[in-house]
Design a protein around this motif. Structure first.
Motif, PDB file in Angstrom:
ATOM      1  N   ALA A 170       0.839  -1.296  -0.122  1.00 47.78           N
ATOM      2  CA  ALA A 170       0.114  -0.053   0.048  1.00 47.78           C
ATOM      3  C   ALA A 170       1.078   1.381  -0.113  1.00 47.78           C
ATOM      4  O   ALA A 170       2.091   1.335   0.545  1.00 47.78           O
ATOM      5  CB  ALA A 170      -0.859  -0.093   1.067  1.00 47.78           C
ATOM      6  N   ALA A 171       0.393   2.357  -0.565  1.00 47.28           N
ATOM      7  CA  ALA A 171       0.940   3.507  -0.383  1.00 47.28           C
ATOM      8  C   ALA A 171      -0.114   4.618  -0.473  1.00 47.28           C
ATOM      9  O   ALA A 171      -0.930   4.579  -1.189  1.00 47.28           O
ATOM     10  CB  ALA A 171       1.770   3.671  -1.931  1.00 47.28           C
ATOM     11  N   ALA A 615      12.860  17.344  -5.490  1.00 45.26           N
ATOM     12  CA  ALA A 615      13.935  16.977  -4.328  1.00 45.26           C
ATOM     13  C   ALA A 615      12.829  15.956  -3.497  1.00 45.26           C
ATOM     14  O   ALA A 615      12.030  16.528  -2.919  1.00 45.26           O
ATOM     15  CB  ALA A 615      14.636  17.822  -3.641  1.00 45.26           C
ATOM     16  N   SER A 616      13.595  14.881  -3.026  1.00 45.51           N
ATOM     17  CA  SER A 616      12.932  13.984  -1.866  1.00 45.51           C
ATOM     18  C   SER A 616      14.079  13.535  -1.072  1.00 45.51           C
ATOM     19  O   SER A 616      15.154  13.322  -1.251  1.00 45.51           O
ATOM     20  CB  SER A 616      12.227  13.000  -2.820  1.00 45.51           C
ATOM     21  N   TYR A 617      13.497  13.021   0.290  1.00 49.31           N
ATOM     22  CA  TYR A 617      14.379  12.782   1.145  1.00 49.31           C
ATOM     23  C   TYR A 617      13.662  11.690   1.900  1.00 49.31           C
ATOM     24  O   TYR A 617      12.536  11.890   2.499  1.00 49.31           O
ATOM     25  CB  TYR A 617      14.822  14.019   2.141  1.00 49.31           C
ATOM     26  N   VAL A 623       9.144   6.088   4.231  1.00 51.59           N
ATOM     27  CA  VAL A 623       8.686   7.471   4.443  1.00 51.59           C
ATOM     28  C   VAL A 623       9.615   8.342   3.677  1.00 51.59           C
ATOM     29  O   VAL A 623      10.604   8.422   4.301  1.00 51.59           O
ATOM     30  CB  VAL A 623       8.333   7.670   5.811  1.00 51.59           C
ATOM     31  N   SER A 624       8.938   9.381   2.881  1.00 50.84           N
ATOM     32  CA  SER A 624       9.815  10.369   2.144  1.00 50.84           C
ATOM     33  C   SER A 624       9.000  11.597   2.466  1.00 50.84           C
ATOM     34  O   SER A 624       7.899  11.748   2.252  1.00 50.84           O
ATOM     35  CB  SER A 624      10.400  10.029   0.916  1.00 50.84           C
ATOM     36  N   LEU A 625       9.991  12.650   2.534  1.00 51.41           N
ATOM     37  CA  LEU A 625       9.255  14.000   2.171  1.00 51.41           C
ATOM     38  C   LEU A 625       9.860  14.418   0.754  1.00 51.41           C
ATOM     39  O   LEU A 625      10.858  13.972   0.292  1.00 51.41           O
ATOM     40  CB  LEU A 625       9.683  14.820   3.399  1.00 51.41           C
ATOM     41  N   ALA A 656       4.397   7.636   1.880  1.00 54.68           N
ATOM     42  CA  ALA A 656       4.620   6.373   2.692  1.00 54.68           C
ATOM     43  C   ALA A 656       4.272   5.427   1.898  1.00 54.68           C
ATOM     44  O   ALA A 656       3.013   5.296   1.272  1.00 54.68           O
ATOM     45  CB  ALA A 656       4.009   6.871   3.940  1.00 54.68           C
ATOM     46  N   SER A 657       4.989   4.291   2.237  1.00 53.49           N
ATOM     47  CA  SER A 657       4.529   2.978   1.540  1.00 53.49           C
ATOM     48  C   SER A 657       4.810   1.865   2.474  1.00 53.49           C
ATOM     49  O   SER A 657       5.882   2.002   3.222  1.00 53.49           O
ATOM     50  CB  SER A 657       5.379   2.776   0.148  1.00 53.49           C
TER      51      SER A 657
END
Length: 658
Positions: A170-171, A615-617, A623-625, A656-657
């Protein structure tokens, strides 16, 4: 003048392709091969290196990495493809392949045609689509009517939805930002050898900006009053289920639904900024059965499908003096329907190759209505109520000769009820040198586009005697991998000649009750140029480069003037930086040459450069922003005359996944 420009373009393209070929001959002979599998080029799984066609694949992972909230930005990375929006998110978005018209691009979802039968030219409006449950997009360039029939004169865009695999997953993702924008995505999927499923949804809402005049200085000087925002609400849902009771039998059922509720402006007269609005809907379903027979030498595929488009407009405009304007308000509706069934057989001939053959029956319908509200109310009236059935037969033979040479030859006959029957053909060649990572390819073929229901059967402007539009196209190219696969170069030369194009004009052949004109086969055009693409891993795991460039000369052969909305040069340069584990920074520079917004080289649009960044972190596992910046240099430009584009914009979100 136009002819000399075309010769210069082809000469430059030949020089660039020659450079690539020389690089290929000097490449080290390690075991490098272009073994990506595509399905659109041959109507079945085939290594892209053996297809002989110019194909670009955009994966779902690439769409996610780019942070694309619409498919438009993902499609802009394809060489030979030009996309224009009439005023930002939710506005009409048109795709042209190799200089063709939007209605000459066939759009498929899971192999099912979804072009809108209710539009005047049969085009697909890409503003409807949101990146929901997409596994990959395959863009096949050049005439493809021999494989797919009408609408495929310029090429095919095949959107393939995700198929569930492995453990349940799931995501979810949410974002917000400039222009009062907010969005959410969610998906679940999973599967085993017997059963699989994938369901996803996407919603997006933006307050937007005025489609007419936003950030256009010359218009704001003449119309200094505040402009109203034109927002949009979009929703997408896709679902796909598969069941395999045995190794030789498989069933696939899927569908998708999209809604785009948007506001727009009349964009003409003394009062161009108006509170008009529309709601567009697309729903499509399909069921596919695959049965292997004769010790799996024959693969049988049976497909039934249906789709429906609905477009409802609340059209408001003002006319008269500024002191006493009169409101013109009408409610207009368009419904296009399609149902069909097809069979495809894939027969292995062992050393004699693979024979693909089949047939299709498809029925399209069009209904349009209008109701005046102001200044004089009236009853709802049916303007169009038309239908036609198309029956088709096709065949494609693929064969490998010696060790490296792959050939294909195919043809198709389309018979349209009450209209012409037309035949098309296509041949491809691919010379695949796996040892050096080199592929030389070429293709030639014809395209055809049947007149739309509106063009043929509209009571006011239709012409039942229209013939199909026709084209002939050739291309030749090279794909080369170097430096142990860290660099991939691709170059393609192309030439297309189009005739019997359908235009609306006053003509002696129009009926006496058509004093304002009708549709006639009068136009001719030629498009030529070259496409270049490069992907490089400059620093393994740290820095990647992705470049796409198109040179296009598109000429109206009845006037020898450039066709509208076709830039001669367009490029996209993207970097992917990974300076630290979990951190990805991806800036993109888009460069577009001058072009004309209207026919006969009228309304010149200035060239522009636009810088975007994503950009992603990854803050923890799964879980990433992310942060997305669009038009960071605040460039002022127009894709369509007098229609605004977004200024500097920032968006942020969470994914989030599990």
């Amino acid at each position: 003048m136009a002819g000399s420009a075309g010769r210069r373009t082809l000469s430059g393209g030949i020089f660039l392709l020659s450079s690539l070929i020389l690089a290929a001959t000097d490449a080290a002979s390690n075991e490098i091969a272009l073994r990506e599998i595509v399905v659109t080029a041959t109507r079945g799984p085939q290594a892209i290196a053996r297809s002989g066609s110019a194909v670009t694949v955009i994966t779902g992972e690439e769409i996610a990495r780019a942070g694309a909230r619409t498919l438009n930005e993902a499609l802009r990375r394809v060489p030979g493809l030009d996309l224009t929006e009439s005023g930002g998110t939710g506005a009409t978005a048109s795709v042209r392949l190799r200089g063709g018209e939007p209605g000459q691009t066939l759009v498929l979802i899971d192999g099912v045609r979804v072009n809108d039968p209710s539009t005047g030219n049969g085009q697909f409006d890409f503003s409807l689509l949101v990146p929901t449950g997409i596994e990959r997009i395959e863009v096949l360039r050049g005439p493809q009517s021999a494989l797919y029939g009408s609408d495929a004169m310029g090429g095919v865009v095949n959107i393939i939805t995700r198929k569930g695999r492995g453990e349940p997953r799931a995501a979810i993702a949410a974002e917000g930002g400039s222009y009062g924008s907010r969005g959410v995505q969610a998906a679940v999927s999973g599967g085993d050898p017997r059963f699989n499923y994938a369901i996803s949804l996407n919603g997006y809402d933006t307050a937007g900006f005025s489609r007419w005049g936003h950030r256009i200085g010359r218009l704001r000087a003449r119309h200094p009053w505040p402009l109203e925002n034109d927002g949009a609400r979009r929703f997408g849902l896709s679902a796909r289920f598969g069941f395999s009771p045995s190794e030789d039998v498989a069933f696939d059922v899927g569908g998708s639904a999209y809604v785009n509720a948007t506001q727009y402006d009349a964009a003409f007269g003394a009062f161009p900024d108006t509170p008009s609005s529309s709601v567009q809907r697309l729903g499509q379903v399909h069921a596919r059965a695959t049965v292997h027979a004769f010790d799996r030498r024959l693969k049988n595929t049976f497909l039934v499908y249906a789709n429906r488009t609905e477009r409802d407009y609340r059209s408001i405009s003002y006319y008269g003096s500024t002191a006493a304007p009169v409101t013109d308000w009408s409610k207009d509706g368009y419904v296009g329907g399609r149902v069909g069934a097809s069979y495809q057989g894939d027969l292995s001939l062992d050393a004699f190759g693979l024979l693909t053959f089949g047939g299709q029956v498809e029925r399209e319908t069009l209904t349009s209505t209008s109701q005046p509200v102001l200044p004089v109310p009236g009853l709802r009236t049916t303007l169009d109520d038309a239908a036609q059935t198309t029956r088709s037969l096709f065949a494609l033979h693929q064969i490998a000769l010696a060790e490296h040479l792959n050939l294909s030859l195919g043809g198709r006959i389309d018979d349209i009820e009450g209209a012409d029957r037309f035949a098309t053909w296509r041949a491809t060649l691919a010379y695949d040198i796996a040892e050096s990572g080199t592929v030389l390819r070429a293709s030639a073929g014809t395209g055809a586009k049947a007149p739309t229901l509106y063009q043929r059967l509209d009571p006011l402007y239709g012409n039942a005697a229209l013939s199909p539009e026709r084209s002939f196209g050739i291309d030749a190219g090279i794909d080369q991998k170097l430096f142990d696969g860290r660099l991939t170069l691709s170059g393609t030369l192309f030439l297309n000649r189009l005739r019997d194009l359908i235009n609306f004009q006053s003509d002696p052949s129009c009926r006496p009750d058509q004093p304002f004109g009708c549709y006639v086969n009068v136009a001719r055009a030629e498009t030529s140029g070259f496409e270049l693409a490069a992907k490089a891993e400059l620093i393994p795991g740290r820095l990647g480069l992705d470049i796409a460039y198109t040179n296009l000369v598109a000429i109206d052969r009845t006037t020898d003037l450039r066709l509208a909305r076709r830039p001669e040069n367009a490029a996209r340069i993207g970097l992917t930086l990974t300076p630290a584990p979990g951190l990805v920074i991806a800036p993109t520079l888009v460069l577009v040459d001058a072009r004309y917004s209207a026919a006969h080289e009228k309304d010149r649009l200035a060239p522009y450069a636009r810088l975007d960044l994503f950009a992603s972190y990854e803050v923890s596992e799964g879980v990433s922003l992310f942060l997305r910046g669009e038009n960071l240099t605040d460039a002022r430009y127009e894709e369509v005359k007098n229609y605004g584009t977004a200024g500097r914009s920032l968006y942020a979100g969470l994914k989030a996944s599990w």
